[in-house]
Design a protein around this motif. Sequence first.
Motif, PDB file in Angstrom:
ATOM      1  N   LEU A 195       0.332  34.737 -59.640  1.00 50.75           N
ATOM      2  CA  LEU A 195       1.715  34.447 -58.998  1.00 50.75           C
ATOM      3  C   LEU A 195       2.515  34.850 -60.178  1.00 50.75           C
ATOM      4  N   VAL A 196       3.805  35.331 -59.567  1.00 51.78           N
ATOM      5  CA  VAL A 196       4.886  35.830 -60.409  1.00 51.78           C
ATOM      6  C   VAL A 196       6.133  35.053 -60.087  1.00 51.78           C
ATOM      7  N   PHE A 197       6.591  34.293 -61.222  1.00 52.02           N
ATOM      8  CA  PHE A 197       7.939  33.687 -60.863  1.00 52.02           C
ATOM      9  C   PHE A 197       8.646  34.317 -61.818  1.00 52.02           C
ATOM     10  N   ASP A 198       9.826  35.206 -61.228  1.00 50.71           N
ATOM     11  CA  ASP A 198      10.632  36.149 -61.918  1.00 50.71           C
ATOM     12  C   ASP A 198      12.149  35.905 -62.375  1.00 50.71           C
ATOM     13  N   GLY A 199      12.276  34.707 -62.692  1.00 45.72           N
ATOM     14  CA  GLY A 199      13.634  34.210 -62.889  1.00 45.72           C
ATOM     15  C   GLY A 199      14.291  33.195 -61.765  1.00 45.72           C
ATOM     16  N   SER A 200      13.699  32.946 -60.885  1.00 47.82           N
ATOM     17  CA  SER A 200      14.263  32.216 -59.857  1.00 47.82           C
ATOM     18  C   SER A 200      13.416  30.764 -60.061  1.00 47.82           C
ATOM     19  N   SER A 201      14.119  29.810 -59.551  1.00 46.14           N
ATOM     20  CA  SER A 201      13.445  28.588 -59.695  1.00 46.14           C
ATOM     21  C   SER A 201      12.798  28.357 -58.402  1.00 46.14           C
ATOM     22  N   VAL A 202      11.652  27.717 -58.365  1.00 45.97           N
ATOM     23  CA  VAL A 202      10.901  27.429 -57.133  1.00 45.97           C
ATOM     24  C   VAL A 202      10.566  25.960 -57.260  1.00 45.97           C
ATOM     25  N   SER A 203      10.543  25.306 -55.963  1.00 42.88           N
ATOM     26  CA  SER A 203      10.189  23.866 -56.071  1.00 42.88           C
ATOM     27  C   SER A 203       9.136  23.640 -54.693  1.00 42.88           C
ATOM     28  N   PHE A 204       8.060  22.895 -55.237  1.00 44.21           N
ATOM     29  CA  PHE A 204       7.263  22.566 -54.159  1.00 44.21           C
ATOM     30  C   PHE A 204       7.233  20.849 -54.380  1.00 44.21           C
ATOM     31  N   THR A 205       7.940  20.429 -53.221  1.00 39.00           N
ATOM     32  CA  THR A 205       8.135  18.908 -53.341  1.00 39.00           C
ATOM     33  C   THR A 205       7.960  18.267 -51.942  1.00 39.00           C
ATOM     34  N   GLY A 206       7.965  17.017 -51.892  1.00 43.64           N
ATOM     35  CA  GLY A 206       7.935  16.206 -50.890  1.00 43.64           C
ATOM     36  C   GLY A 206       6.470  16.429 -50.146  1.00 43.64           C
ATOM     37  N   ALA A 207       6.300  16.484 -48.777  1.00 45.68           N
ATOM     38  CA  ALA A 207       5.065  16.207 -48.257  1.00 45.68           C
ATOM     39  C   ALA A 207       4.393  17.573 -47.951  1.00 45.68           C
ATOM     40  N   THR A 208       4.843  18.721 -48.286  1.00 46.24           N
ATOM     41  CA  THR A 208       4.230  19.902 -48.255  1.00 46.24           C
ATOM     42  C   THR A 208       2.961  20.037 -49.245  1.00 46.24           C
ATOM     43  N   LYS A 209       1.803  20.328 -48.366  1.00 47.08           N
ATOM     44  CA  LYS A 209       0.487  20.458 -49.211  1.00 47.08           C
ATOM     45  C   LYS A 209       0.341  22.003 -49.835  1.00 47.08           C
ATOM     46  N   VAL A 210       0.151  22.051 -51.035  1.00 49.56           N
ATOM     47  CA  VAL A 210       0.224  23.276 -51.588  1.00 49.56           C
ATOM     48  C   VAL A 210      -1.075  23.437 -52.586  1.00 49.56           C
ATOM     49  N   ASP A 211      -1.918  24.195 -52.277  1.00 50.29           N
ATOM     50  CA  ASP A 211      -3.090  24.150 -53.108  1.00 50.29           C
ATOM     51  C   ASP A 211      -3.271  25.571 -53.615  1.00 50.29           C
ATOM     52  N   LEU A 212      -3.112  25.551 -55.155  1.00 47.47           N
ATOM     53  CA  LEU A 212      -3.062  26.871 -55.666  1.00 47.47           C
ATOM     54  C   LEU A 212      -4.164  27.282 -56.676  1.00 47.47           C
ATOM     55  N   GLN A 213      -5.315  26.334 -56.427  1.00 48.73           N
ATOM     56  CA  GLN A 213      -6.515  26.587 -57.305  1.00 48.73           C
ATOM     57  C   GLN A 213      -7.011  28.101 -57.298  1.00 48.73           C
ATOM     58  N   PHE A 214      -6.624  28.966 -56.317  1.00 48.81           N
ATOM     59  CA  PHE A 214      -7.161  30.109 -56.395  1.00 48.81           C
ATOM     60  C   PHE A 214      -6.490  31.096 -57.194  1.00 48.81           C
ATOM     61  N   ALA A 215      -5.278  30.746 -57.536  1.00 49.63           N
ATOM     62  CA  ALA A 215      -4.510  31.578 -58.473  1.00 49.63           C
ATOM     63  C   ALA A 215      -5.294  31.582 -59.892  1.00 49.63           C
ATOM     64  N   ASP A 216      -5.394  32.900 -60.441  1.00 51.34           N
ATOM     65  CA  ASP A 216      -5.944  32.894 -61.682  1.00 51.34           C
ATOM     66  C   ASP A 216      -5.149  33.733 -62.848  1.00 51.34           C
ATOM     67  N   THR A 217      -3.661  34.266 -62.457  1.00 54.04           N
ATOM     68  CA  THR A 217      -3.059  34.600 -63.309  1.00 54.04           C
ATOM     69  C   THR A 217      -1.307  34.193 -62.943  1.00 54.04           C
ATOM     70  N   TRP A 218      -0.832  33.831 -64.085  1.00 53.28           N
ATOM     71  CA  TRP A 218       0.517  32.975 -63.668  1.00 53.28           C
ATOM     72  C   TRP A 218       1.386  33.869 -64.570  1.00 53.28           C
ATOM     73  N   GLU A 219       2.564  34.146 -64.127  1.00 51.72           N
ATOM     74  CA  GLU A 219       3.641  34.777 -64.806  1.00 51.72           C
ATOM     75  C   GLU A 219       4.981  34.316 -64.805  1.00 51.72           C
ATOM     76  N   PHE A 220       5.401  33.931 -65.702  1.00 50.58           N
ATOM     77  CA  PHE A 220       6.834  33.216 -65.637  1.00 50.58           C
ATOM     78  C   PHE A 220       7.695  33.976 -66.668  1.00 50.58           C
ATOM     79  N   GLU A 221       8.931  34.597 -65.865  1.00 53.29           N
ATOM     80  CA  GLU A 221      10.018  35.137 -66.610  1.00 53.29           C
ATOM     81  C   GLU A 221      10.912  33.764 -67.196  1.00 53.29           C
ATOM     82  N   ILE A 222      11.053  33.814 -68.231  1.00 54.65           N
ATOM     83  CA  ILE A 222      12.092  32.496 -68.866  1.00 54.65           C
ATOM     84  C   ILE A 222      13.341  33.185 -69.179  1.00 54.65           C
ATOM     85  N   GLY A 223      14.355  32.684 -68.265  1.00 54.67           N
ATOM     86  CA  GLY A 223      15.852  33.030 -68.436  1.00 54.67           C
ATOM     87  C   GLY A 223      16.817  31.826 -68.582  1.00 54.67           C
TER      88      GLY A 223
END
Length: 135
Positions: free
Chosen positions: A1-29
């Motif tokens: 999963l790539v997070f390139d500078g934008s803020s992302v929010s998973f909140t509330g009652a939405t189910k998010v299961d990301l156990q399948f992800a094995d590489t995480w990339e974050f760009e810190i801005g």
Amino acid sequence: LVFDGSSVSFTGATKVDLQFADTWEFEIGGTDAILTWDSVANSSAFNYNNFSGDTLNLTFDGSFTLASGSEATIIKGCDNTLRNWNKFASVTLNGSDNKLTFDKTENAYLGTVDGSNYKLYVDDTSKSLLLSHLA
């Protein structure tokens, strides 16, 4: 999963299961949370993750520098979303040659990049994965 500078929010009652992800990339801005991933209060039915064996790659946005003595929030989460944060297979900062290694005594990943010392850890109070530029 790539997070390139934008803020992302998973909140509330939405189910998010990301156990399948094995590489995480974050760009810190900046210092604000790149990913906010809260769980529904008192519910283990929502928002799962397990970082065990995953790869975490952190890079600074070309125009951003984390000042000495300051920290950036990578993930603002909860127990479910930060599970096994201390069991990444690999953590890099600004390139694959700049590895942070886990120190059991500090309960954090530590490393030196371009002459500066960094610490990646979880703050148990705020339930946040933080990158600190040590003074």
